[in-house]
Design an enzyme around this catalytic site. Sequence first.
Site, PDB file in Angstrom:
ATOM      1  N   GLN A 257       0.821  -1.199   0.000  1.00 33.06           N
ATOM      2  CA  GLN A 257       0.000   0.000   0.000  1.00 33.06           C
ATOM      3  C   GLN A 257       0.861   1.257   0.000  1.00 33.06           C
ATOM      4  OE1 GLN A 257      -2.930  -0.712  -0.590  1.00 33.06           O
ATOM      5  NE2 GLN A 257      -3.574   1.425  -0.751  1.00 33.06           N
ATOM      6  N   HIS A 260       2.147   3.186  -3.238  1.00 32.02           N
ATOM      7  CA  HIS A 260       1.268   3.959  -4.137  1.00 32.02           C
ATOM      8  C   HIS A 260       1.719   5.401  -4.262  1.00 32.02           C
ATOM      9  CE1 HIS A 260      -1.821   1.457  -5.747  1.00 32.02           C
ATOM     10  NE2 HIS A 260      -2.085   0.908  -4.587  1.00 32.02           N
ATOM     11  N   GLU A 324      -9.945   2.086   3.837  1.00 36.97           N
ATOM     12  CA  GLU A 324     -10.272   1.679   2.468  1.00 36.97           C
ATOM     13  C   GLU A 324     -10.078   0.154   2.331  1.00 36.97           C
ATOM     14  OE1 GLU A 324      -7.420   3.013  -0.349  1.00 36.97           O
ATOM     15  OE2 GLU A 324      -8.698   2.599  -2.095  1.00 36.97           O
ATOM     16  N   HIS A 325      -8.898  -0.316   2.699  1.00 35.74           N
ATOM     17  CA  HIS A 325      -8.599  -1.757   2.681  1.00 35.74           C
ATOM     18  C   HIS A 325      -8.376  -2.226   4.113  1.00 35.74           C
ATOM     19  CE1 HIS A 325      -6.880  -0.198  -1.195  1.00 35.74           C
ATOM     20  NE2 HIS A 325      -7.636  -1.172  -1.665  1.00 35.74           N
ATOM     21  N   ASP A 358      -6.805  -5.833  -5.626  1.00 32.34           N
ATOM     22  CA  ASP A 358      -6.437  -4.809  -6.605  1.00 32.34           C
ATOM     23  C   ASP A 358      -6.553  -5.327  -8.028  1.00 32.34           C
ATOM     24  OD1 ASP A 358      -5.913  -2.802  -4.846  1.00 32.34           O
ATOM     25  OD2 ASP A 358      -3.757  -3.205  -4.704  1.00 32.34           O
ATOM     26  N   HIS A 417     -53.073  17.883  -3.937  1.00 35.42           N
ATOM     27  CA  HIS A 417     -52.690  16.485  -3.721  1.00 35.42           C
ATOM     28  C   HIS A 417     -53.902  15.666  -3.262  1.00 35.42           C
ATOM     29  CE1 HIS A 417     -48.610  18.003  -3.965  1.00 35.42           C
ATOM     30  NE2 HIS A 417     -48.098  16.802  -3.802  1.00 35.42           N
TER      31      HIS A 417
END
Lengths: 430, 430
Positions: A257, A260, A324-325, A358, A417
């Site tokens: 990770q 990145h 996220e992960h 991924d 209505h």
Amino acid sequence: MNMKTYINPKVEEFAEICERPIIESDELENTVKSVFREVKMNGDQALQWYTRNFDKVEISDFKIEARIIEDACRKIDEELKQAIILAKNNIEKFHASQKQGKEIITTSAGVECWQESRPIEKVGIYIPGGTAPLFSTVLMLAVPAIIAGCNEIVLCSPPDKNGDLNPAILYTAKLLGINKVYRVGGIQAIAALSYGTETIPKVYKIFGPGNQFVTAAKQFAQREGIAIDMPAGPSELLVMADETADIRFVASDLLSQAEHGNDSQVVCVSDNKGFLANLEKEVYKQLNKLPRKDFAIKAIANSKLVMLENKEAQIAFINEYAPEHFIIMTNDDEYYIRNVINAGSVFIGKYTPESAGDYASGTNHTLPTNGFAKAYSGVNLDSFTKKITFQRISSEGLLNIGPAIEIMAAAEYLDAHKNAVSIRLNRLKS
Amino acid sequence: MNMKTYINPKVEEFAEICERPIIESDELENTVKSVFREVKMNGDQALQWYTRNFDKVEISDFKIEARIIEDACRKIDEELKQAIILAKNNIEKFHASQKQGKEIITTSAGVECWQESRPIEKVGIYIPGGTAPLFSTVLMLAVPAIIAGCNEIVLCSPPDKNGDLNPAILYTAKLLGINKVYRVGGIQAIAALSYGTETIPKVYKIFGPGNQFVTAAKQFAQREGIAIDMPAGPSELLVMADETADIRFVASDLLSQAEHGNDSQVVCVSDNKGFLANLEKEVYKQLNKLPRKDFAIKAIANSKLVMLENKEAQIAFINEYAPEHFIIMTNDDEYYIRNVINAGSVFIGKYTPESAGDYASGTNHTLPTNGFAKAYSGVNLDSFTKKITFQRISSEGLLNIGPAIEIMAAAEYLDAHKNAVSIRLNRLKS
């Protein structure tokens, strides 16, 4: 540089430990506004101008011709082709399983209600260029778009210095039957997808990752009425590991990770102080062998090791972080599976590295970062559809629920209505 | 003032006919920014200041005490209570049916993937004050939030001149067991839900309709990282009617939508010119009897009658318009059900007025306006949840997909991603 270590932090400290670096987008706003205005007014000509100035390349034809795509496909190794096909098949299987049938519900006698999914007709897919050619993202966004039935899929990606796109991106597009592929990137690409130009079609929703410029542009597109997949931020990973976890595996996941970018965040939570200390050593050991270690070293410096003795505190911290992960390597994985509320995607057990998701396990890799997992899902089949509700009321049904509607409408002072029901009930009673 | 009538417009003219009035929100932006900044810094004190200045009422305690809610409940007629309970039951039935089970998919041998829905833990519900006390919106937002399992539901609504909330709103909140009810409205309420104050909890997602101030505030909240239900615009209705439709029913439906506000839009599409001419007469006839005719008359002046001879052109126009509410009254309703792609909610047949969906059929009345149905769903159970993906890979599974992951990661120049797999495969092979 050491990783930050927290030993049994108090619940009141969780929010601060969970804070991500703040990304200021305000200074970008004026740039984004002016690019959007120019692209809206001048179309392709503005795209050419910005591509010349931002990407330093002269492009006269933004559309990638079929011939160029054919050429690119010939450059791809058979081994890579087979790997992409395996990934495509798994992603297809998982996303196709998300289709929902229609179920008609009789809410009151004579009142039938149901939901049906319909595709978003026109979608845009943005594939970043830069240091990594993310052909995997083409799979992750185009496969569910195709399953959903989106009938116009428009792919934009920034040209390199020679004006080309990466062959693996073109191969993947071709494999999926996407023929609207354009070499344009950055803010101007998002503006083109938002308004349309002479060559690039306007879309209703824009998907895909990107740098801070693309992120700011997608936010602006949203203000212009174009839907986007989700707000974006740097990638992140949280590993929950107890003493039964393999330190080498955990270290390799944290580093996968961290590579990145400088701003990636990795966190490891454990009940074992010694484990965390050894993990830190293993991370630096593996780090030195990585080609992208310059990225990873900065990300590791931002990262956190959190010791929390009891499981309740661990899961409270994890849900506050909303990773996220989220990798689970413990002797009681089920506890974390059952109790996780906020996460993008969860990886269970020692043979489930984050990189599997991924690329090839079948789940989507476009996931909420920056704590957005508290309110957002990752991209899934639903992201490419919208649900329409239907109702069909018989005369019996209206006799059953009509009087309640009349009373409620009158209480909200909405007489027309009420009248739409009364005029029908009067007919039925006459 | 006549309704605008279009006879067999060409496809190229559709987009222009479908245009909604443009709502400029730029001038509001600075106001919204400064209210948010003040509420972030000064909390309740800022809320008091803005409530004094905007709502012209002095509020010292924003939370509505249980005692006040009890009092309000005693003011509600039994007949209205029963109507609200009927509506609640139908809304519950329909939204509970939207729950999804978990299905484990084996994408490759040894690779298991699945999705699970988890509630958004903290949600805010905004109920407008103003000319109509929308207790029905409390049902539409809180019922699915409760079914989803959201554990903190925070309701804000602007106080009237006496500092009170409408008793029917309080009764409905009480009926649903919501006890976090606050008398605060407008931009400052949305800011309070976004940041939290001493009395009002911060939430992760904000739902609910509102005027242009609330809409601009929700957009700003979104830029601050808070999710919102959807972008909002004035309410609208499109009726598809052929000569078999009852003109009085169609006119009453058009007026029920028109009474919402000056800026509401109503459209009728028909294959029959004479039908449309008679419809216009009937609309003006019914209009004169309405208490809210001042609103309705302006909305009717913005509205459109569109004659299109063939069904393909009709449905193309309807999908281009993407109506929030879509009523079908024809001798071939199935054709339109099958072919509608862009709509919020669909009402089928002569005894299914749009007001049924506003109150009691069971479907949600929080729906995408302004053409947003091209990319957005109305509020449904999913709006209160997010989906997490899970994957569990066995050693066999990693042997099956690991090599493909290694190849793809290497081709994207992400060596640490590759390494997280290699380190495991080496262990398995050793």
